[in-house]
Write a protein that holds these residues in place. Structure first.
Motif, PDB file in Angstrom:
ATOM      1  N   TYR A 384       0.812  -1.215   0.000  1.00 29.51           N
ATOM      2  CA  TYR A 384       0.000   0.000   0.000  1.00 29.51           C
ATOM      3  C   TYR A 384       0.848   1.270   0.000  1.00 29.51           C
ATOM      4  CZ  TYR A 384      -4.271  -2.643   0.886  1.00 29.51           C
ATOM      5  OH  TYR A 384      -5.332  -3.500   0.768  1.00 29.51           O
ATOM      6  N   ASP A 385       0.299   2.316  -0.616  1.00 25.40           N
ATOM      7  CA  ASP A 385       0.956   3.622  -0.567  1.00 25.40           C
ATOM      8  C   ASP A 385       1.160   4.078   0.869  1.00 25.40           C
ATOM      9  OD1 ASP A 385       1.191   3.860  -3.303  1.00 25.40           O
ATOM     10  OD2 ASP A 385      -0.685   4.955  -3.543  1.00 25.40           O
ATOM     11  N   LEU A 386       0.241   3.717   1.736  1.00 20.77           N
ATOM     12  CA  LEU A 386       0.354   4.117   3.140  1.00 20.77           C
ATOM     13  C   LEU A 386       1.679   3.655   3.745  1.00 20.77           C
ATOM     14  CD1 LEU A 386      -2.314   4.025   5.893  1.00 20.77           C
ATOM     15  CD2 LEU A 386      -0.255   2.663   6.221  1.00 20.77           C
ATOM     16  N   PHE A 387       2.141   2.455   3.366  1.00 16.58           N
ATOM     17  CA  PHE A 387       3.403   1.953   3.899  1.00 16.58           C
ATOM     18  C   PHE A 387       4.580   2.795   3.409  1.00 16.58           C
ATOM     19  CE2 PHE A 387       1.166  -2.401   3.676  1.00 16.58           C
ATOM     20  CZ  PHE A 387       0.588  -2.214   4.918  1.00 16.58           C
ATOM     21  N   ARG A 388       4.531   3.185   2.144  1.00 14.46           N
ATOM     22  CA  ARG A 388       5.608   4.018   1.592  1.00 14.46           C
ATOM     23  C   ARG A 388       5.561   5.420   2.205  1.00 14.46           C
ATOM     24  NH1 ARG A 388       6.014   3.813  -4.706  1.00 14.46           N
ATOM     25  NH2 ARG A 388       3.852   4.563  -4.640  1.00 14.46           N
ATOM     26  N   GLU A 389       4.360   5.948   2.352  1.00 17.42           N
ATOM     27  CA  GLU A 389       4.217   7.264   2.975  1.00 17.42           C
ATOM     28  C   GLU A 389       4.785   7.254   4.385  1.00 17.42           C
ATOM     29  OE1 GLU A 389       0.014   8.099   0.609  1.00 17.42           O
ATOM     30  OE2 GLU A 389       0.050   7.914   2.792  1.00 17.42           O
ATOM     31  N   ALA A 390       4.479   6.192   5.134  1.00 19.39           N
ATOM     32  CA  ALA A 390       4.957   6.109   6.514  1.00 19.39           C
ATOM     33  C   ALA A 390       6.485   6.056   6.565  1.00 19.39           C
ATOM     34  CB  ALA A 390       4.358   4.883   7.201  1.00 19.39           C
ATOM     35  N   LYS A 391       7.077   5.381   5.590  1.00 21.92           N
ATOM     36  CA  LYS A 391       8.542   5.300   5.561  1.00 21.92           C
ATOM     37  C   LYS A 391       9.144   6.682   5.307  1.00 21.92           C
ATOM     38  CE  LYS A 391      12.261   2.415   3.737  1.00 21.92           C
ATOM     39  NZ  LYS A 391      12.585   1.225   2.913  1.00 21.92           N
ATOM     40  N   VAL A 392       8.567   7.424   4.361  1.00 22.68           N
ATOM     41  CA  VAL A 392       9.054   8.781   4.095  1.00 22.68           C
ATOM     42  C   VAL A 392       8.801   9.679   5.299  1.00 22.68           C
ATOM     43  CG1 VAL A 392       8.740  10.826   2.652  1.00 22.68           C
ATOM     44  CG2 VAL A 392       8.763   8.555   1.607  1.00 22.68           C
ATOM     45  N   ARG A 393       7.639   9.575   5.919  1.00 17.68           N
ATOM     46  CA  ARG A 393       7.310  10.416   7.076  1.00 17.68           C
ATOM     47  C   ARG A 393       8.265  10.126   8.234  1.00 17.68           C
ATOM     48  NH1 ARG A 393       2.683   8.891   9.206  1.00 17.68           N
ATOM     49  NH2 ARG A 393       2.439  10.806  10.403  1.00 17.68           N
ATOM     50  N   LYS A 546      10.289  -6.618   1.261  1.00 23.44           N
ATOM     51  CA  LYS A 546       8.934  -6.228   0.852  1.00 23.44           C
ATOM     52  C   LYS A 546       8.921  -4.793   0.334  1.00 23.44           C
ATOM     53  CE  LYS A 546       7.624  -8.304   4.918  1.00 23.44           C
ATOM     54  NZ  LYS A 546       6.737  -8.665   6.042  1.00 23.44           N
ATOM     55  N   LEU A 547       9.462  -3.901   1.134  1.00 27.08           N
ATOM     56  CA  LEU A 547       9.535  -2.490   0.751  1.00 27.08           C
ATOM     57  C   LEU A 547      11.011  -2.144   0.594  1.00 27.08           C
ATOM     58  CD1 LEU A 547       7.949   0.092   0.203  1.00 27.08           C
ATOM     59  CD2 LEU A 547       7.966   0.574   2.656  1.00 27.08           C
ATOM     60  N   ARG A 548      11.508  -2.248  -0.631  1.00 23.91           N
ATOM     61  CA  ARG A 548      12.939  -2.042  -0.912  1.00 23.91           C
ATOM     62  C   ARG A 548      13.120  -0.603  -1.352  1.00 23.91           C
ATOM     63  NH1 ARG A 548      16.950  -5.727  -1.437  1.00 23.91           N
ATOM     64  NH2 ARG A 548      18.748  -5.277  -2.775  1.00 23.91           N
ATOM     65  N   GLY A 549      13.647   0.230  -0.478  1.00 25.18           N
ATOM     66  CA  GLY A 549      13.626   1.664  -0.732  1.00 25.18           C
ATOM     67  C   GLY A 549      12.178   2.113  -0.711  1.00 25.18           C
ATOM     68  N   VAL A 555       9.685  -8.249  -3.459  1.00 31.03           N
ATOM     69  CA  VAL A 555       9.895  -9.692  -3.541  1.00 31.03           C
ATOM     70  C   VAL A 555       8.866 -10.342  -4.453  1.00 31.03           C
ATOM     71  CG1 VAL A 555       8.505 -10.181  -1.482  1.00 31.03           C
ATOM     72  CG2 VAL A 555      10.297 -11.787  -2.174  1.00 31.03           C
ATOM     73  N   LEU A 556       7.648  -9.841  -4.452  1.00 31.10           N
ATOM     74  CA  LEU A 556       6.616 -10.398  -5.328  1.00 31.10           C
ATOM     75  C   LEU A 556       6.917 -10.089  -6.792  1.00 31.10           C
ATOM     76  CD1 LEU A 556       3.892 -11.819  -5.725  1.00 31.10           C
ATOM     77  CD2 LEU A 556       2.785  -9.588  -5.460  1.00 31.10           C
TER      78      LEU A 556
END
Length: 675
Positions: A384-393, A546-549, A555-556
């Motif tokens: 989800y975009d939410l996971f990427r957003e949280a990483k940036v935040r 899972k979230l590489r960068g 992985v999928l």
């Protein structure tokens, strides 16, 4: 897939449960299983079943008993590893009369008791009545693919796959629950055990519940999401495999999961194709598991903004499948929305379930009643975009005054760099919420929940007073109090994944968009990404796989690279969305929209402030008159849909009666030990 219902007396002093009432409960959910109907009754219990025949068509009727008729079971779902479990049980001396997974459940309970459910690989809601011990056992699968609701009152336990079956009992009061509504306007859905109906609870996923002869209730949690401990002084057991090993392991488990779901059925099985990686890979694995004809189904949109047709057809060419598709327009969504709410049995903040209702109708019209879908991939593999957003935040939070770090959002959403300064500023304000508190366990989801909670400004003074008087903690506080002890030691991505599973996957994705929209048209959904072994493997994987960068589901993508078209693998992520407020506020809006938003209608339900809703709807109509969706903000969309769906829910579930007449329902299996 089926529907189950029943009544059990917690006291032997009560008269036997009503045979006609249980028949009415089954009739209320006959859409879940129109193929056959069954009933069992004795002095303390009555079980009802509506069957969608998929496994063991000839002898899999329910309610089903063991050899000496002392244990009776009704079951909604599939245990995909029942063949392997049956072999174990036969080696232990058990004798079988059918070829169904239902009978395997009964013998597994006899052999292993409460530990049996941890052995199952599947999706289920179960009610087992033991006539010897006079004990009722209820159980639900790990992530809640299949629903199960419970009402305790008047010395009886009532249970059913859907609330409307419980409401077939006139003794059950009907009222919207304050806490359930608050959670909906926070998390997008109420979280089990809370439901949106007073006095009715939802059995939490991963739980076995026992009601004893004396009337006591015992809950046992046999599963909950777990992730490697990587913080503090705990070992970094997340580093136990390489990326190549993770790719191979995931590929192998998904192949087995898809094969099980294709072959463990005595009817044809098809697949959904959305045009994204998840459904495309599942469809390819499903195609690989069978010979002969293979059916795929796609949802298209009249609005180009939401449509993914080119990617769907690209995959159809790769699969050589028999393909069918349905086109959803705004008017289609508005037309079916009342029925969608009646089946969802909860308010919605988005219209996404409505097109899926139309898609499952297409599946049934094409003669199929089982499909594989890609649900669960985003939650298990960090999509989800939410996971990427949280990483940036979280990265931004280390230097909150930085002007460079927020520019990473431009990589997530390239359009943001081209937005007007005002729009860009608003977006950054949204993501900056809570940025000073990265230690907050809800850090990843705070912005989303605060946006949904802001819609509570439309609540009436009466609703606010009821919320203030409610003795239970507020929605987010209650969630935080229930977090597992190891939660602080998990990687931040794992923490976000856990919150997504318990607040959105079960109560919204699998319920409102999954089970309810499929079963409304008597179609079973099967979800390889939610396979027992796939989930365990994915959860144990290092977060960086899972979230590489900022590359989600890395992985999928590697696992699917050899078989999927490059255009699908490399396309920007497009979350599933549908037109929202524009469906209900244009010149062709159905009459029920105005009828349910009059001052009288709003005051009768009591959830919303009439003046605030009137202003909202007038604003929405002005925006709709200009054409297009561009004028609708995210808040406008959610508010309009939330108000209308809550008003519809009250009309369809609280005001209207359920059960009805016979409607051609004949009970093939009927065992009555009373009288």
């Amino acid at each position: 897939m089926c529907g189950i219902a029943g009544i059990v007396n917690l006291s032997a002093a009560l008269p036997p449960p009503s045979r006609e009432l249980v028949r009415a409960m089954v009739r209320a959910i006959r859409h879940r299983g129109p193929d056959e109907f069954g009933l069992y009754r004795d002095g303390r219990a009555a079980l009802g079943h509506a069957r969608l025949s998929i496994v063991d068509l000839a002898s899999g009727q329910q309610p089903m008993a063991n050899e000496d008729d002392t244990r009776w079971l009704v079951f909604n779902g599939e245990v995909f590893n029942f063949v392997e479990l049956r072999s174990e049980l036969e080696d232990a001396g058990h004798v079988f009369r059918t070829h169904s997974d239902t009978e395997v459940i009964i013998h597994a309970w006899e052999q292993w008791g409460i530990e049996a459910f941890a052995r199952f690989n599947g999706q289920w809601a179960i009610a087992l009545w033991d006539t010897a011990s006079e004990e009722l056992v209820l159980c639900r699968d790990r992530v809640g693919v299949r629903p199960l609701f419970v009402h305790e009152g008047g010395g009886r336990v009532r249970f059913a796959s859907e609330v409307k079956a419980i409401f077939a009992d006139p003794e059950v009061p009907r009222e919207l629950d304050v806490r359930g509504i608050e959670e909906t306007f926070t998390f997008w859905a109420s979280r089990a055990p809370t439901s949106v109906f007073t006095g009715i609870s939802e059995l939490p996923p991963g739980v076995v519940r026992r009601y004893t002869k004396a009337g006591a209730r015992h809950d046992h949690v046999y599963w909950q999401p777990e992730y490697p401990r990587v913080q503090g002084d705990a070992p970094r057991d997340a580093d136990s495999c390489t990326l190549d090993e993770a790719v191979a392991g995931l590929r192998d488990r998904l192949h087995k999961a898809s094969e099980l779901r294709m072959l463990r059925a005595d009817v044809p099985v098809g697949a959904y194709l959305s045009g994204g990686i998840d459904s495309s890979y599942v469809a390819w694995l499903a195609r690989d598991a069978v010979r002969g004809r293979f059916h795929t189904f796609s949802l298209r949109f009249e609005d180009p903004e939401y449509d993914e047709t080119p990617y769907q057809r690209l995959m159809v060419e790769r699969l050589h499948s028999d393909h069918a598709e349905v086109v959803a327009s705004r008017s289609d969504i508005a037309r079916v929305f009342p029925d969608v709410i009646a089946h969802a049995e909860r308010p919605l903040l988005r219209t996404g379930p409505a097109p899926l209702f139309l898609l499952s109708k297409l599946v049934r019209e094409q003669g199929l009643k089982v499909v594989l879908t890609g649900e669960g991939s985003d939650e298990m593999l960090g999509g989800y975009d939410l996971f990427r957003e949280a990483k940036v935040r979280r990265f931004w939070s280390r230097q909150p005054q930085s002007k460079l770090r927020p520019k990473l959002f431009d990589r997530l959403y390239p359009w943001l760099a081209r937005s007007p300064a005002a729009a860009r500023g608003l977006a950054l304000q949204f993501w900056a919420r809570g940025i000073d508190h990265p230690e907050d366990p809800t850090f990843s989801h705070g912005p989303r929940w605060s946006s949904a909670s802001a819609l509570q400004r439309f609540f009436s003074s009466e609703m606010r007073a009821r919320m203030a008087a409610d003795a239970r903690p507020a929605a987010v506080a209650s969630l935080v109090a229930s977090l597992p002890a190891d939660f602080p030691r998990w990687d931040p991505l794992a923490q976000a994944q856990y919150l997504e599973v318990v607040t959105l996957l079960n109560p919204y994705i699998l319920a409102s968009q999954g089970d309810r929209m499929l079963m409304a048209n008597s179609v079973e959904g099967r979800f390889p990404f939610l396979d027992k072994e796939v989930m365990a493997f994915a959860n144990a994987m290092p977060a960086r796989f899972k979230l590489r960068g900022l590359d989600e589901k890395h992985v999928l993508k590697r696992a699917a690279a050899a078989v999927l078209p490059r255009e699908i693998l490399e396309r920007p992520k497009q979350p599933y969305r549908a037109p929202d407020a524009a469906c209900f506020t244009g010149p062709d809006a159905p009459e029920w929209v105005r009828a349910l938003t009059t001052e009288g209608a709003l005051k009768a339900v009591g959830v919303f402030d009439a003046a605030a809703v009137t202003a909202l709807m007038e604003k929405a109509r002005r925006v709709a008159a200009k054409g297009g969706d561009a004028g609708f903000s995210n808040a406008d969309n959610m508010a309009v849909v939330g108000v209308l769906s809550t008003q519809l829910l009250h009309r369809r579930l609280i005001e209207e009666t359920h059960g009805g007449g016979e409607d051609g329902v004949a009970f093939r299996t009927e065992v009555d030990r009373v009288g």
